[in-house]
Design a protein around this motif. Structure first.
Motif, PDB file in Angstrom:
ATOM      1  N   PRO A   1       0.821  -1.232   0.000  1.00 57.33           N
ATOM      2  CA  PRO A   1       0.000   0.000   0.000  1.00 57.33           C
ATOM      3  C   PRO A   1       0.846   1.269   0.000  1.00 57.33           C
ATOM      4  CG  PRO A   1      -0.823  -1.576   1.602  1.00 57.33           C
ATOM      5  CD  PRO A   1       0.449  -2.146   1.071  1.00 57.33           C
ATOM      6  N   ASP A   2       2.028   1.239   0.625  1.00 56.08           N
ATOM      7  CA  ASP A   2       2.825   2.471   0.665  1.00 56.08           C
ATOM      8  C   ASP A   2       3.584   2.716  -0.630  1.00 56.08           C
ATOM      9  OD1 ASP A   2       4.802   0.635   0.714  1.00 56.08           O
ATOM     10  OD2 ASP A   2       5.426   0.979   2.790  1.00 56.08           O
ATOM     11  N   GLY A   3       3.382   1.861  -1.629  1.00 60.13           N
ATOM     12  CA  GLY A   3       3.979   2.110  -2.931  1.00 60.13           C
ATOM     13  C   GLY A   3       5.259   1.340  -3.171  1.00 60.13           C
ATOM     14  N   SER A   4       5.860   0.756  -2.106  1.00 59.94           N
ATOM     15  CA  SER A   4       7.098  -0.010  -2.311  1.00 59.94           C
ATOM     16  C   SER A   4       6.746  -1.457  -2.648  1.00 59.94           C
ATOM     17  CB  SER A   4       7.932   0.035  -1.034  1.00 59.94           C
ATOM     18  OG  SER A   4       7.220  -0.610   0.003  1.00 59.94           O
TER      19      SER A   4
ATOM     20  N   GLU B   1      -3.394  -7.021   3.092  1.00 58.06           N
ATOM     21  CA  GLU B   1      -2.349  -6.446   2.241  1.00 58.06           C
ATOM     22  C   GLU B   1      -2.193  -7.253   0.964  1.00 58.06           C
ATOM     23  OE1 GLU B   1       0.917  -4.439   5.157  1.00 58.06           O
ATOM     24  OE2 GLU B   1       1.650  -5.874   3.664  1.00 58.06           O
ATOM     25  N   ALA B   2      -2.232  -8.585   1.128  1.00 60.33           N
ATOM     26  CA  ALA B   2      -2.077  -9.463  -0.034  1.00 60.33           C
ATOM     27  C   ALA B   2      -3.220  -9.247  -1.016  1.00 60.33           C
ATOM     28  CB  ALA B   2      -2.037 -10.926   0.419  1.00 60.33           C
ATOM     29  N   ASP B   3      -4.446  -9.131  -0.481  1.00 61.93           N
ATOM     30  CA  ASP B   3      -5.594  -8.969  -1.365  1.00 61.93           C
ATOM     31  C   ASP B   3      -5.529  -7.657  -2.135  1.00 61.93           C
ATOM     32  OD1 ASP B   3      -6.597 -11.347  -0.710  1.00 61.93           O
ATOM     33  OD2 ASP B   3      -8.035 -10.596   0.789  1.00 61.93           O
ATOM     34  N   ALA B   4      -4.889  -6.654  -1.542  1.00 60.83           N
ATOM     35  CA  ALA B   4      -4.863  -5.334  -2.163  1.00 60.83           C
ATOM     36  C   ALA B   4      -3.842  -5.230  -3.285  1.00 60.83           C
ATOM     37  CB  ALA B   4      -4.577  -4.280  -1.096  1.00 60.83           C
ATOM     38  N   MET B   5      -3.058  -6.304  -3.488  1.00 64.56           N
ATOM     39  CA  MET B   5      -1.943  -6.187  -4.437  1.00 64.56           C
ATOM     40  C   MET B   5      -2.370  -6.206  -5.894  1.00 64.56           C
ATOM     41  SD  MET B   5       1.048  -8.381  -2.716  1.00 64.56           S
ATOM     42  CE  MET B   5       2.147  -7.644  -1.508  1.00 64.56           C
ATOM     43  N   GLY B   6      -3.543  -6.750  -6.168  1.00 64.46           N
ATOM     44  CA  GLY B   6      -4.011  -6.767  -7.547  1.00 64.46           C
ATOM     45  C   GLY B   6      -3.290  -7.794  -8.392  1.00 64.46           C
TER      46      GLY B   6
END
Lengths: 288, 156
Positions: free
Chosen positions: A35-38, A47-52
């Motif tokens: 999420p922080d762009g790194s 967090e994993a689900d948000a990775m696309g």
């Protein structure tokens, strides 16, 4: 968790509930954009689900490729000292597999294609190996990975075929081969004509399209989902069994015995359907 | 359902391993299998041929045996005949030889008789002369009587 392993090295993960235990075992070690762009590994399921899409399940890939390297390496070492005389034990095993694959091909594939044999052998053995990881007690491989990584909260999924991406990878590769050979054998016109003029002739073109296109695209989807669904469900039951205390031993044994059948069957089925689909790609449909 | 780039990774890995299998695993196995199949086929064929050869050889052996029996019977027959002939010949020869011996013995006896006769004659002549001398009590002219005595002796 982070403080504890910083202070006293590695310690076993503790789970507050069965749900958490299962959820953790179903999580992936996923590398992607945080999420922080790194770029890095996901630390939680959210967090994993948000990775696309542009993320990779490192655990699935590690298991998948190392299993493939193991059995391919074994096959290669056997194939190098192959003899047409009296075969040794390992050679016998490989010959048995090759014979089985060739029999299947002989019965379902009626064209000539040099790729189909190695393709089927690879599919069967690889999927079988990956499914076999289901029979390893559910905590062993993740625990091993956690010890290696010195992180008691590491996500690590041991059975690659319970990852839809892996099964979809197989299915899409097969699908691409089906399209490739369809176009190669029948020509682009013949390939597209099958959707347009089959089964009802050219006057029912829209109806034909409505009937043929979904059934065509259902092939890879069903391939991927069948294997994924079976293995995921099996893994889930192993996880549930792992929660019931000492009783898990007989239960685990019973389910594992039953699962031996399932993993072999699913591997065989995947190979069989691949051969069938490729056979369809090589032959014209019967006229109606 | 979280589809992500793992699909691509897996597809690439799949392509690589299928290629590897196609290139390094499949051909030697198939080659060995085909070779063995050929070997077995050849072996079976050879076995069949050997069996055929065996039955042929057996037939031939039986024929040879029969022929040999016939031939040996012939040979024995011939030998018997020959033996009989030899015996006959020997008998003939023996008979001839015997006759020849008999004949020579006869001629020898004849000769002996002749010689005895000559001797006897001579002795008779002498005896006759002596007898005549005794009878006459005197010596007769030997030369005059010689002819007479010889005549007498030849008449014997």
């Amino acid at each position: 968790m982070a403080e504890s392993h910083a202070a006293e090295g590695f310690s076993l993960a503790e789970y507050e509930s069965g749900t958490e235990y299962i959820a953790h075992h179903l999580g992936f070690l996923r590398f992607g954009k945080l999420p922080d762009g790194s770029w890095g590994f996901a630390h939680s399921t959210a967090e994993a689900d948000a990775m696309g899409f542009w993320a990779i399940n490192v655990d699935s890939m590690i298991m998948s490729i190392s299993l493939a390297v193991i059995f391919m390496g074994l096959f290669y070492s056997i194939a190098k000292k192959m003899t047409s005389g009296v075969p040794g034990g390992l050679q016998n095993g490989l010959e048995f597999l090759v014979d089985m694959v060739q029999d299947t091909i002989k019965n379902t594939f009626f064209a000539k294609n040099n790729l189909i044999g190695p393709l089927s052998l690879t599919i069967f053995c690889w999927i079988f190996m990956m499914n076999l990881m289901d029979l390893v007690p559910v905590d062993w491989i993740p625990l091993f990975a956690q010890v290696v990584a010195q992180d008691s909260h590491l996500y690590f999924k041991a059975v690659p075929t319970t990852d839809i991406n892996i099964t979809a990878g197989f299915a899409i590769s097969v699908f691409v081969l089906v399209i490739f050979y369809s176009v190669k054998i029948k020509g682009m016109g013949g390939f597209l004509g099958e959707f347009a003029f089959h089964p009802f002739g050219k006057w029912a073109l829209p109806l034909n399209l409505v009937m043929e296109l979904p059934s065509f695209f259902a092939k890879p989807v069903s391939l991927a989902l069948r294997l994924y669904g079976n293995m995921f469900a099996g893994e889930m039951i192993f996880l549930v069994i792992a929660l019931v205390g000492w009783f898990q031993l007989p239960l685990h044994f019973a389910w594992a015995v039953f699962h031996i059948l399932i993993i072999t069957l699913q591997a065989y089925l995947f190979m069989m359907l691949t051969v069938v689909y490729l056979n369809q790609a090589h032959t014209k449909p019967e006229a109606h | 359902m979280n589809l992500n780039a793992t699909i691509l990774g897996q597809s690439i890995a799949f392509a690589v391993f299928v290629w590897f299998c196609l290139k390094y695993v499949w051909p030697p196995v198939i080659q060995a299998l085909t070779e063995r199949q050929k070997k077995i086929a050849e072996g079976l064929e050879a076995a069949e041929r050997a069996q055929r050869d065996l039955s042929l050889a057996q037939n031939k052996a039986a024929d040879d045996l029969k022929e040999a029996k016939v031939k040996s019977a012939e040979i024995i027959d011939m030998a018997n005949k020959r033996a009989n002939q030899i015996v006959e010949d020997a008998k003939d020869k023996a008979r001839e030889e015997g006759q020849r011996l008999i004949a020579s013995a006869k001629s020898e006896i004849e000769m002996e008789v002749q010689r005895a006769k000559e001797e006897l004659r001579a002795q008779v002549a002498a005896i006759a002369v002596a007898g005549a001398e005794k009878i006459l009590e005197n010596s007769v002219d030997q030369a005059a009587n010689e002819e007479l005595v010889k005549k007498l002796a030849s008449e014997l």
